[in-house]
Design an enzyme around this catalytic site. Structure first.
Site, PDB file in Angstrom:
ATOM      1  N   ASP A  61      50.777  39.542  45.289  1.00 25.53           N
ATOM      2  CA  ASP A  61      49.890  39.295  46.425  1.00 25.53           C
ATOM      3  C   ASP A  61      49.737  37.802  46.694  1.00 25.53           C
ATOM      4  OD1 ASP A  61      48.921  41.506  47.832  1.00 25.53           O
ATOM      5  OD2 ASP A  61      47.513  42.043  46.246  1.00 25.53           O
ATOM      6  N   HIS A  62      49.312  37.070  45.689  1.00 22.74           N
ATOM      7  CA  HIS A  62      49.035  35.649  45.890  1.00 22.74           C
ATOM      8  C   HIS A  62      50.309  34.880  46.209  1.00 22.74           C
ATOM      9  CE1 HIS A  62      44.731  35.385  44.817  1.00 22.74           C
ATOM     10  NE2 HIS A  62      44.980  36.453  44.071  1.00 22.74           N
TER      11      HIS A  62
END
Length: 531
Positions: free
Chosen positions: A371-372
């Site tokens: 995600d990041h």
């Protein structure tokens, strides 16, 4: 100098390789420890994003050289688990609901995601469980079924469940095969996927270019950029949170019937405004926002926004000067192209969970790094597209997928693809991004003051300068103190939600911002119009 994942990412972004010599890294032991190269992925994604920001800032401010970029493993590691560091008036958020977890099945493991009420309801319906079922009830139901059967039945009901696979099993899966044929960063636009757009004016009645930056205050490369944020959860909101840090006017728009988790919204809401808009009854207002936006970022399931004229293709046709960025879980292609997904589920499907533990006892990455990492890559791609738009007047379409980032993590970083191949190349073919348009004499060292627009002596090559590093190289990392407590990369500020403790942004370059201009506000309380 050594080749590194950052160089591979920068190549896919279409960046000038000479600028990589201006990136300095502070390596710290104890950050994002994993059996996979998570630290290297995180460092590369954040560094490339910061370099893209510094490049755009130099172009708009008329600087002689691109400001130096600093990447500190401590800042990166803290930001990659920002949701865990969040405190609101001292309260810690709840990351996962009771039914979002691994479960034993008759033949292995399955992981479910039920953080949102509608996903929980669909999971229970698919299992034939009552609405008030507890974890013990679900465990009993899943224990007698096969993992793959659960995966398909829950998906058919609109829920989320993924069977545990090894990397080898995923590589043989039709979706894994489809992902392996794609680049990490997919580009499309007027110039096609193989090169830059031809110079030309804008079309469609939208913005005509960003123009120069005004002096005073930190260097904000995205100042004046209007970003329509149609994303949720982590990856997309991290990208738009980063653009807000860099000065963009980010307006997040959510539908009234699909409220966001308030803690997730707080963690990624820094620098943004938040509005609620019914995309069906408010179509006129939506069209007004699109008409004067510079960037549209979408993070919903592929195809779900198409009926509102928000597919990347429809947006690009309507506004050829628009930058459109799309992030998805599995990609927009292959048999899983239309499926919902989250970082935790992508880890399970792609073999990461098995690698971090074992097929008998799966594990997880030290952060929701897919995600990041994908979020910072998406922001980097938007910044590079804006840089190219200043030259050509044309927008671009860029797509990223968590599952493709996962493939880079498991099979790309540090792997050679044949005799003599350069390490850390990104699988999926040559860069598809437009070529660089703003070349500089050399990057500024981090902390070095800029002297203003390039002098005639520098342009002629007669001014003082430092020899450029070999293109495609980045400086070796310097050793810093071991990563212990994250306090150096945390801050507190008061706002509409109360006293908020948060992770500081890891995107850093000389003269740039060190924190967001505003704390997160309450969800859906801003008007659905540009500031």
């Amino acid at each position: 100098m050594t080749l590194a994942p950052m160089a591979a990412v920068w190549k896919e972004l279409g960046g000038d390789p000479e600028l990589l010599s201006g990136v300095s890294t502070v390596a710290r032991t104890g950050t994002l420890e994993s059996s996979l190269p998570v630290r290297e992925l995180a460092r590369a994604c954040v560094g490339a994003c910061a370099l893209a920001a510094a490049e755009l800032g130099a172009l708009r401010a008329g600087l002689a050289r691109v400001p130096g970029v600093g990447v500190d493993d401590g800042a990166v590691a803290t930001a990659f688990v920002s949701e865990r560091h969040l405190r609101i008036d001292g309260r810690a958020p709840v990351s996962f609901a009771p039914l979002s977890r691994f479960w034993r099945t008759a033949d292995g493991w399955v992981r479910t995601h039920a953080n949102y009420p509608h996903h929980r309801a669909r999971l229970l319906a698919a299992l034939g469980a009552p609405d008030d079922a507890c974890a013990e009830d679900v465990a009993a139901l899943l224990g007698g079924r096969s993992a793959r059967e659960v995966e398909e039945s829950v998906y058919a009901a609109g829920g989320l469940a993924v069977a545990l696979r090894t990397r080898e099993e995923w590589a043989a899966h039709d979706q894994g095969l489809a992902l392996a044929e794609r680049p990490l960063i997919e580009w499309d636009g007027p110039g096609g996927p193989g090169g830059p757009a031809e110079p030309g004016g804008t079309a469609g009645g939208g913005p005509q270019g960003l123009g120069p930056l005004s002096g005073g205050g930190p260097l904000l490369p995205a100042a004046g950029v209007r970003v329509l944020d149609l994303t949720r959860v982590i990856a997309g909101p991290v990208a738009t949170r980063t653009l807000a840090l860099l000065g963009a006017d980010v307006l997040r728009v959510d539908g009234p019937r699909l409220p966001e988790d308030p803690d997730a919204h707080a963690d990624t809401g820094f620098g943004k405004r938040s509005a609620v808009l019914d995309l069906e009854s408010g179509r006129h207002d939506l069209d007004e926002l699109v008409a004067s936006a510079d960037v549209v970022v979408t993070g919903y399931r592929p195809g779900s926004l198409d009926r509102f004229g928000l597919s990347p293709e429809a947006l690009a046709e309507r506004r050829p000067d628009l930058v459109v960025a799309q992030v998805s879980a599995w990609g927009t292609y292959g048999p899983w192209g239309g499926r919902r997904g989250f970082d935790s589920l992508v880890q399970v499907a792609t073999g990461i969970a098995a690698a971090e533990g074992s097929p008998e006892r799966p594990g997880a990455l030290p952060a929701q790094a897919l995600d990041h990492g994908t979020g910072y890559l998406l922001a980097a791609a938007v910044l590079r597209a804006l840089t190219e738009r200043e030259r050509s007047g044309h927008g671009r379409v860029v797509r990223l997928a968590l599952a493709r980032t996962a493939l880079w993590l498991t099979d790309g970083i540090g792997h050679r693809e044949g005799p003599g191949a350069a390490p850390d190349t990104v699988r999926g073919g040559p860069a598809a991004a437009p070529g660089p348009s703003h070349r500089v004499s050399r990057p500024l060292a981090a902390g070095e003051p800029d002297t203003g627009p390039a002098s005639s002596a520098r342009e002629a090559g007669t001014g003082p300068d430092t020899p450029a590093a070999e293109p495609g190289s980045v400086p070796d990392a310097s050793a810093g103190e071991p990563y212990g407590l994250p306090d150096a990369w945390l801050a507190e500020r008061s706002g509409p939600l109360g006293v908020v403790r948060h992770a500081l942004p890891p995107v850093s370059f000389a003269g740039g911002p060190v924190d967001w201009s505003r704390p997160p506000g309450r969800w859906g309380t801003d008007p659905a119009r540009w500031a």
